[in-house]
Design a protein around this motif. Structure first.
Motif, PDB file in Angstrom:
ATOM      1  N   VAL A  92       0.846  -1.201   0.000  1.00 42.43           N
ATOM      2  CA  VAL A  92       0.000   0.000   0.000  1.00 42.43           C
ATOM      3  C   VAL A  92       0.879   1.249   0.000  1.00 42.43           C
ATOM      4  CG1 VAL A  92      -1.689   1.330   1.333  1.00 42.43           C
ATOM      5  CG2 VAL A  92      -2.004  -1.128   1.019  1.00 42.43           C
ATOM      6  N   ALA A  93       1.919   1.267   0.808  1.00 41.05           N
ATOM      7  CA  ALA A  93       2.837   2.418   0.824  1.00 41.05           C
ATOM      8  C   ALA A  93       3.456   2.598  -0.561  1.00 41.05           C
ATOM      9  CB  ALA A  93       3.924   2.217   1.881  1.00 41.05           C
ATOM     10  N   TYR A  94       3.875   1.525  -1.182  1.00 39.74           N
ATOM     11  CA  TYR A  94       4.470   1.582  -2.521  1.00 39.74           C
ATOM     12  C   TYR A  94       3.485   2.178  -3.523  1.00 39.74           C
ATOM     13  CZ  TYR A  94       6.336   0.021  -6.985  1.00 39.74           C
ATOM     14  OH  TYR A  94       6.794  -0.017  -8.279  1.00 39.74           O
ATOM     15  N   ARG A  95       2.236   1.709  -3.505  1.00 39.53           N
ATOM     16  CA  ARG A  95       1.234   2.194  -4.456  1.00 39.53           C
ATOM     17  C   ARG A  95       0.908   3.668  -4.221  1.00 39.53           C
ATOM     18  NH1 ARG A  95       0.103   1.867  -8.554  1.00 39.53           N
ATOM     19  NH2 ARG A  95      -2.132   1.674  -8.574  1.00 39.53           N
ATOM     20  N   ILE A  96       0.908   4.120  -2.972  1.00 39.81           N
ATOM     21  CA  ILE A  96       0.658   5.531  -2.685  1.00 39.81           C
ATOM     22  C   ILE A  96       1.785   6.385  -3.248  1.00 39.81           C
ATOM     23  CG2 ILE A  96       0.551   7.238  -0.804  1.00 39.81           C
ATOM     24  CD1 ILE A  96      -1.121   5.100   0.740  1.00 39.81           C
ATOM     25  N   VAL A  97       3.016   5.950  -3.046  1.00 44.46           N
ATOM     26  CA  VAL A  97       4.153   6.690  -3.614  1.00 44.46           C
ATOM     27  C   VAL A  97       4.074   6.668  -5.133  1.00 44.46           C
ATOM     28  CG1 VAL A  97       6.672   6.710  -3.881  1.00 44.46           C
ATOM     29  CG2 VAL A  97       5.663   6.369  -1.617  1.00 44.46           C
ATOM     30  N   GLN A  98       3.796   5.517  -5.712  1.00 35.53           N
ATOM     31  CA  GLN A  98       3.721   5.383  -7.167  1.00 35.53           C
ATOM     32  C   GLN A  98       2.660   6.310  -7.761  1.00 35.53           C
ATOM     33  OE1 GLN A  98       2.217   1.593  -8.662  1.00 35.53           O
ATOM     34  NE2 GLN A  98       3.922   1.559 -10.137  1.00 35.53           N
ATOM     35  N   GLU A  99       1.476   6.317  -7.192  1.00 37.97           N
ATOM     36  CA  GLU A  99       0.400   7.181  -7.695  1.00 37.97           C
ATOM     37  C   GLU A  99       0.732   8.649  -7.484  1.00 37.97           C
ATOM     38  OE1 GLU A  99      -2.966   8.531  -9.520  1.00 37.97           O
ATOM     39  OE2 GLU A  99      -2.244   6.459  -9.505  1.00 37.97           O
ATOM     40  N   ARG A 142      -8.538   9.197  -4.626  1.00 34.98           N
ATOM     41  CA  ARG A 142      -9.539   8.392  -3.912  1.00 34.98           C
ATOM     42  C   ARG A 142      -9.090   6.942  -3.794  1.00 34.98           C
ATOM     43  NH1 ARG A 142     -13.014  11.500  -7.090  1.00 34.98           N
ATOM     44  NH2 ARG A 142     -13.409   9.741  -8.462  1.00 34.98           N
ATOM     45  N   GLY A 143      -8.414   6.421  -4.823  1.00 33.66           N
ATOM     46  CA  GLY A 143      -7.892   5.058  -4.763  1.00 33.66           C
ATOM     47  C   GLY A 143      -6.852   4.903  -3.665  1.00 33.66           C
ATOM     48  N   MET A 144      -5.995   5.930  -3.501  1.00 32.07           N
ATOM     49  CA  MET A 144      -5.011   5.900  -2.412  1.00 32.07           C
ATOM     50  C   MET A 144      -5.725   5.835  -1.066  1.00 32.07           C
ATOM     51  SD  MET A 144      -1.984   8.581  -3.209  1.00 32.07           S
ATOM     52  CE  MET A 144      -2.447   9.613  -4.572  1.00 32.07           C
ATOM     53  N   ARG A 145      -6.759   6.645  -0.920  1.00 33.05           N
ATOM     54  CA  ARG A 145      -7.494   6.689   0.346  1.00 33.05           C
ATOM     55  C   ARG A 145      -8.128   5.327   0.636  1.00 33.05           C
ATOM     56  NH1 ARG A 145     -11.478  11.123   0.367  1.00 33.05           N
ATOM     57  NH2 ARG A 145      -9.826  12.377   1.236  1.00 33.05           N
ATOM     58  N   GLU A 146      -8.701   4.706  -0.379  1.00 34.79           N
ATOM     59  CA  GLU A 146      -9.345   3.409  -0.192  1.00 34.79           C
ATOM     60  C   GLU A 146      -8.324   2.333   0.172  1.00 34.79           C
ATOM     61  OE1 GLU A 146     -12.310   0.583   0.174  1.00 34.79           O
ATOM     62  OE2 GLU A 146     -12.353   2.764   0.226  1.00 34.79           O
ATOM     63  N   ARG A 147      -7.193   2.302  -0.504  1.00 34.23           N
ATOM     64  CA  ARG A 147      -6.146   1.328  -0.164  1.00 34.23           C
ATOM     65  C   ARG A 147      -5.694   1.492   1.288  1.00 34.23           C
ATOM     66  NH1 ARG A 147      -4.529   2.501  -5.468  1.00 34.23           N
ATOM     67  NH2 ARG A 147      -4.450   0.650  -6.770  1.00 34.23           N
ATOM     68  N   ALA A 148      -5.468   2.741   1.676  1.00 40.34           N
ATOM     69  CA  ALA A 148      -5.030   2.999   3.056  1.00 40.34           C
ATOM     70  C   ALA A 148      -6.100   2.562   4.049  1.00 40.34           C
ATOM     71  CB  ALA A 148      -4.705   4.479   3.237  1.00 40.34           C
ATOM     72  N   ARG A 149      -7.351   2.860   3.753  1.00 42.65           N
ATOM     73  CA  ARG A 149      -8.448   2.493   4.660  1.00 42.65           C
ATOM     74  C   ARG A 149      -8.515   0.982   4.854  1.00 42.65           C
ATOM     75  NH1 ARG A 149     -13.181   0.461   4.676  1.00 42.65           N
ATOM     76  NH2 ARG A 149     -13.305   0.199   2.426  1.00 42.65           N
ATOM     77  N   LEU A 150      -8.278   0.232   3.793  1.00 45.51           N
ATOM     78  CA  LEU A 150      -8.361  -1.232   3.875  1.00 45.51           C
ATOM     79  C   LEU A 150      -7.326  -1.840   4.809  1.00 45.51           C
ATOM     80  CD1 LEU A 150      -9.154  -2.098   0.155  1.00 45.51           C
ATOM     81  CD2 LEU A 150     -10.704  -2.290   2.128  1.00 45.51           C
ATOM     82  N   VAL A 151      -6.203  -1.143   5.035  1.00 41.22           N
ATOM     83  CA  VAL A 151      -5.197  -1.656   5.972  1.00 41.22           C
ATOM     84  C   VAL A 151      -5.234  -0.926   7.314  1.00 41.22           C
ATOM     85  CG1 VAL A 151      -3.659  -2.497   4.159  1.00 41.22           C
ATOM     86  CG2 VAL A 151      -3.306  -0.197   5.086  1.00 41.22           C
ATOM     87  N   GLY A 152      -6.233  -0.052   7.504  1.00 40.10           N
ATOM     88  CA  GLY A 152      -6.359   0.669   8.770  1.00 40.10           C
ATOM     89  C   GLY A 152      -5.613   1.987   8.812  1.00 40.10           C
ATOM     90  N   GLY A 153      -5.293   2.550   7.650  1.00 41.21           N
ATOM     91  CA  GLY A 153      -4.544   3.806   7.587  1.00 41.21           C
ATOM     92  C   GLY A 153      -5.367   4.948   7.026  1.00 41.21           C
ATOM     93  N   ALA A 161       0.325  10.103   4.161  1.00 45.13           N
ATOM     94  CA  ALA A 161      -0.352   8.879   4.556  1.00 45.13           C
ATOM     95  C   ALA A 161       0.236   8.371   5.869  1.00 45.13           C
ATOM     96  CB  ALA A 161      -0.188   7.799   3.489  1.00 45.13           C
ATOM     97  N   ARG A 162      -0.626   7.762   6.661  1.00 45.03           N
ATOM     98  CA  ARG A 162      -0.202   7.074   7.874  1.00 45.03           C
ATOM     99  C   ARG A 162      -0.779   5.676   7.777  1.00 45.03           C
ATOM    100  NH1 ARG A 162       2.187  10.610  11.437  1.00 45.03           N
ATOM    101  NH2 ARG A 162       2.230   9.081  13.103  1.00 45.03           N
ATOM    102  N   LEU A 163       0.106   4.686   7.794  1.00 42.76           N
ATOM    103  CA  LEU A 163      -0.296   3.292   7.622  1.00 42.76           C
ATOM    104  C   LEU A 163       0.274   2.458   8.762  1.00 42.76           C
ATOM    105  CD1 LEU A 163       0.810   3.092   3.895  1.00 42.76           C
ATOM    106  CD2 LEU A 163      -1.525   3.456   4.713  1.00 42.76           C
ATOM    107  N   PRO A 164      -0.503   1.524   9.276  1.00 42.33           N
ATOM    108  CA  PRO A 164       0.077   0.651  10.304  1.00 42.33           C
ATOM    109  C   PRO A 164       1.132  -0.259   9.681  1.00 42.33           C
ATOM    110  CG  PRO A 164      -2.116  -0.111   9.665  1.00 42.33           C
ATOM    111  CD  PRO A 164      -1.884   1.199   8.955  1.00 42.33           C
TER     112      PRO A 164
END
Length: 125
Positions: free
Chosen positions: A28-35, A90-101, A117-120
């Motif tokens: 998820v962190a990788y995809r957020i940076v990539q996007e 919005r896709g970044m937000r959804e990915r983060a939400r799915l892992v609790g971030g 972003a803040r991700l566990p």
């Protein structure tokens, strides 16, 4: 980051994570940076940007900031993307939400645009 640099964007990267991040949270962190970098190329072509990943206790803190024009004045914090429809953000937000971030974005007070972003380190999924 190589593709971003090849597109003419100067990227400064700083990664301060101790390696104890699970695969899902890391992806998820990788995809957020990539996007985020894709958005820099799209909306702030030629601007320098910085990528910073660090660990803060049980969280990964991701920050990608460009030094381009920022989003237009009609777009507030977490509004639609800088001239696009905002689906990438919005896709970044959804990915983060799915892992609790969480993910937030907006114009930086010193100029440019920033995604945060803040991700566990251990995903909730």
């Amino acid at each position: 980051m190589a593709a971003t640099r090849a597109a003419g964007v100067g990227v400064e990267a700083r990664i301060e994570v101790n390696g104890l991040v699970d695969d899902v949270a890391g992806a998820v962190a990788y995809r957020i940076v990539q996007e985020s970098l894709s958005n820099v190329v799209r909306y702030a072509a030629g601007a320098a940007c910085s990528v910073h990943l660090r660990q803060d206790g049980g969280e990964i803190v991701v920050r990608v900031r460009d030094h381009g024009p920022g989003a237009g004045p009609a777009r507030g914090e977490n509004g639609s993307a800088r001239g696009g429809d905002g689906s990438g953000l919005r896709g970044m937000r959804e990915r983060a939400r799915l892992v609790g971030g969480t993910v937030t974005w907006g114009n930086h007070p010193e100029g440019g645009f920033e995604v945060r972003a803040r991700l566990p380190v251990r995903s909730a999924s």
